[in-house]
Design an enzyme around this catalytic site. Structure first.
Site, PDB file in Angstrom:
ATOM      1  CB  ILE A  39      -0.946   0.012   1.231  1.00  0.00           C
ATOM      2  CG1 ILE A  39      -1.679  -1.336   1.372  1.00  0.00           C
ATOM      3  CG2 ILE A  39      -1.952   1.144   1.129  1.00  0.00           C
ATOM      4  CD1 ILE A  39      -2.348  -1.552   2.733  1.00  0.00           C
ATOM      5  CB  SER A  65      -5.373  -3.758  11.345  1.00  0.00           C
ATOM      6  OG  SER A  65      -5.904  -4.963  10.866  1.00  0.00           O
ATOM      7  CE1 TYR A 108       0.107  -5.444  11.822  1.00  0.00           C
ATOM      8  CE2 TYR A 108      -2.051  -6.473  12.052  1.00  0.00           C
ATOM      9  CZ  TYR A 108      -1.208  -5.608  11.396  1.00  0.00           C
ATOM     10  OH  TYR A 108      -1.669  -4.895  10.313  1.00  0.00           O
ATOM     11  CE  LYS A 115      -0.823  -2.044  11.969  1.00  0.00           C
ATOM     12  NZ  LYS A 115      -0.225  -0.908  11.238  1.00  0.00           N
TER      13      LYS A 115
HETATM   14  N1  LIG Z   1      -2.336  -6.085   3.838  1.00  0.00           N
HETATM   15  C1  LIG Z   1      -3.323  -6.158   4.713  1.00  0.00           C
HETATM   16  O1  LIG Z   1      -4.275  -6.973   4.563  1.00  0.00           O
HETATM   17  C2  LIG Z   1      -3.359  -5.244   5.891  1.00  0.00           C
HETATM   18  C3  LIG Z   1      -4.436  -5.347   6.798  1.00  0.00           C
HETATM   19  C4  LIG Z   1      -4.495  -4.474   7.878  1.00  0.00           C
HETATM   20  C5  LIG Z   1      -3.509  -3.507   8.042  1.00  0.00           C
HETATM   21  N2  LIG Z   1      -2.461  -3.430   7.145  1.00  0.00           N
HETATM   22  C6  LIG Z   1      -1.440  -2.386   7.369  1.00  0.00           C
HETATM   23  O2  LIG Z   1      -1.176  -1.702   6.147  1.00  0.00           O
HETATM   24  C7  LIG Z   1       0.171  -1.209   6.178  1.00  0.00           C
HETATM   25  C8  LIG Z   1       0.890  -1.590   4.898  1.00  0.00           C
HETATM   26  O3  LIG Z   1       0.905  -3.002   4.775  1.00  0.00           O
HETATM   27  P1  LIG Z   1       1.099  -3.752   3.370  1.00  0.00           P
HETATM   28  O4  LIG Z   1      -0.028  -4.675   3.198  1.00  0.00           O
HETATM   29  O5  LIG Z   1       1.387  -2.755   2.305  1.00  0.00           O
HETATM   30  O6  LIG Z   1       2.388  -4.639   3.706  1.00  0.00           O
HETATM   31  P2  LIG Z   1       3.853  -4.795   3.068  1.00  0.00           P
HETATM   32  O7  LIG Z   1       3.773  -4.767   1.578  1.00  0.00           O
HETATM   33  O8  LIG Z   1       4.462  -5.992   3.714  1.00  0.00           O
HETATM   34  O9  LIG Z   1       4.593  -3.473   3.540  1.00  0.00           O
HETATM   35  C9  LIG Z   1       5.137  -3.318   4.813  1.00  0.00           C
HETATM   36  C10 LIG Z   1       6.263  -2.311   4.707  1.00  0.00           C
HETATM   37  O10 LIG Z   1       6.766  -2.058   6.033  1.00  0.00           O
HETATM   38  C11 LIG Z   1       8.183  -2.102   5.957  1.00  0.00           C
HETATM   39  N3  LIG Z   1       8.830  -2.388   7.222  1.00  0.00           N
HETATM   40  C12 LIG Z   1       8.657  -3.473   8.036  1.00  0.00           C
HETATM   41  N4  LIG Z   1       9.507  -3.408   9.068  1.00  0.00           N
HETATM   42  C13 LIG Z   1      10.227  -2.265   8.920  1.00  0.00           C
HETATM   43  C14 LIG Z   1      11.277  -1.653   9.649  1.00  0.00           C
HETATM   44  N5  LIG Z   1      11.786  -2.199  10.771  1.00  0.00           N
HETATM   45  N6  LIG Z   1      11.784  -0.469   9.208  1.00  0.00           N
HETATM   46  C15 LIG Z   1      11.299   0.102   8.076  1.00  0.00           C
HETATM   47  N7  LIG Z   1      10.338  -0.439   7.321  1.00  0.00           N
HETATM   48  C16 LIG Z   1       9.799  -1.615   7.747  1.00  0.00           C
HETATM   49  C17 LIG Z   1       8.464  -3.194   4.925  1.00  0.00           C
HETATM   50  O11 LIG Z   1       9.819  -3.113   4.505  1.00  0.00           O
HETATM   51  P3  LIG Z   1      10.619  -4.394   3.887  1.00  0.00           P
HETATM   52  O12 LIG Z   1      10.224  -4.463   2.445  1.00  0.00           O
HETATM   53  O13 LIG Z   1      12.049  -4.038   4.092  1.00  0.00           O
HETATM   54  O14 LIG Z   1      10.169  -5.593   4.656  1.00  0.00           O
HETATM   55  C18 LIG Z   1       7.453  -2.809   3.870  1.00  0.00           C
HETATM   56  O15 LIG Z   1       7.944  -1.771   3.072  1.00  0.00           O
HETATM   57  C19 LIG Z   1       0.798  -1.784   7.454  1.00  0.00           C
HETATM   58  O16 LIG Z   1       0.744  -0.824   8.480  1.00  0.00           O
HETATM   59  C20 LIG Z   1      -0.106  -2.958   7.798  1.00  0.00           C
HETATM   60  O17 LIG Z   1      -0.103  -3.249   9.183  1.00  0.00           O
HETATM   61  C21 LIG Z   1      -2.373  -4.276   6.079  1.00  0.00           C
END
Ligand SMILES: NC(=O)c1ccc[n+]([C@@H]2O[C@H](COP(=O)([O-])OP(=O)(O)OC[C@H]3O[C@@H](n4cnc5c(N)ncnc54)[C@H](OP(=O)(O)O)[C@@H]3O)[C@@H](O)[C@H]2O)c1
Length: 281
Positions: A13, A140, A168, A172
């Site tokens: 995202i 979330s 997690y 959140k």
């Molecule tokens: N996807 C879902 O269904 C869902 C549902 C509810 C909430 N969310 C929330 O939406 C947001 C985006 O999630 P997404 O689905 O886009 O997931 P994603 O593609 O896995 O993205 C997560 C990002 O966070 C980065 N990250 C993790 N640990 C880090 C650290 N220590 N320092 C800096 N960056 C770090 C990752 O970097 P790396 O590439 O280096 O790992 C990646 O760029 C998050 O806050 C997640 O909790 C997602």
């Protein structure tokens, strides 16, 4: 031209939001722990949008010293900021025991709560100088499944029956509590604070190679009901550069929703703020 920082914007995202904000002409700083991945994303976005004002900066959000260093570097280099999107999160469900950082914090709590707390407070002087500063924190939809959740102040290192999923959701919840307190504190300023209730969004399963076959098949099944990162990113962008919204917490349709009851508890929020301050001194 608005200046915007998005954490964790090399994938999912965050990347989709960075792309859309660059399309709209914003200056976008991709704040990522893997500089090579951030630079690759930067190049792709510049190429597809023609916007040259996209930059990559490295920050490991699990380490508070790194976050403080990022704040210093960003402030010296850019000197102003309009939008901060605290998007990154650690949600590696393959973890069997708490990962304790070199700073003695549990990694999910540090990345998902202490880092946004430190980053936001560190960048507030710049955001306050903007005539329309905006902070967007990410929660979330999964929290809806825990209507009676409370923040467990006695388990911030995952010392009691560690589960990455439970941890997690604790982080959140902490994000929501922090955001409500921040909104109150910034009431008389030009800075708006929003939170997003992210729904089930497609993830790149290859990013999580250590998941068990069971978890992989669960994610695969879940992905049939997922929306795309681009769809979810639209809400980030609306809150970042759209008309000012009067509410606080928004779902994937930009409809205002209520946070968990506990998130509004003032005593708990004050206790969390104090704890966060102590842990990030
Ligand atoms: N996807 C879902 O269904 C869902 C549902 C509810 C909430 N969310 C929330 O939406 C947001 C985006 O999630 P997404 O689905 O886009 O997931 P994603 O593609 O896995 O993205 C997560 C990002 O966070 C980065 N990250 C993790 N640990 C880090 C650290 N220590 N320092 C800096 N960056 C770090 C990752 O970097 P790396 O590439 O280096 O790992 C990646 O760029 C998050 O806050 C997640 O909790 C997602």
């Amino acid at each position: 031209m608005k200046k915007c920082i998005i954490t964790g914007s090399n994938s999912g995202i965050g990347k989709a939001a960075a792309q859309k904000l660059a399309e709209k002409g914003c200056t976008v700083v991709l704040a990522c722990r893997n500089l090579a991945a951030a630079e690759k994303t930067r190049d792709e976005i510049i190429q597809s949008t023609g916007n040259q004002n996209v930059y990559a900066m490295r920050v490991d959000l699990s380490l508070i010293a790194d976050v403080k260093n990022f704040v210093k570097e960003y402030t010296e280099k850019y000197g102003s900021l309009d939008i901060l999107i605290n998007n990154a999160a650690d949600f590696d469900l393959s973890r069997k025991s708490p990962l304790i950082t070199t700073e003695n914090n549990e990694a999910q709590f540090a990345t998902n709560h202490l880092a946004p707390f430190t980053l936001t407070n560190g960048l507030l002087p710049l955001l306050k100088k903007s005539d329309d500063g905006r902070i967007i924190n990410i929660a979330s939809q999964g929290l809806v499944l825990y209507p009676n959740i409370k923040f467990d102040f006695d388990n911030i290192k995952g010392q009691k029956n560690y589960s990455p999923a439970k941890t997690y959701y604790q982080t959140k919840l902490a994000q929501l509590m922090f955001s409500i307190s921040l909104k109150e504190k910034l009431e008389k300023t030009n800075v708006s604070v929003y939170a997003v209730r992210v729904t089930n969004v497609k993830i790149d399963i290859n990013r999580y190679p250590n998941l068990s076959p069971f978890m992989k098949s669960l994610y695969k099944m879940k992905s049939r009901f997922s929306i795309s990162p681009e769809q979810m990113a639209k809400v980030y962008v609306d809150l970042a550069i759209g008309e000012k919204q009067m509410g606080f917490y928004y779902d994937e349709k930009l409809k205002e929703v209520r946070a968990n009851k506990y998130a509004y508890d003032k005593d708990a929020r004050d206790k969390l703020w104090q704890l966060s301050e102590n842990l990030t001194k």
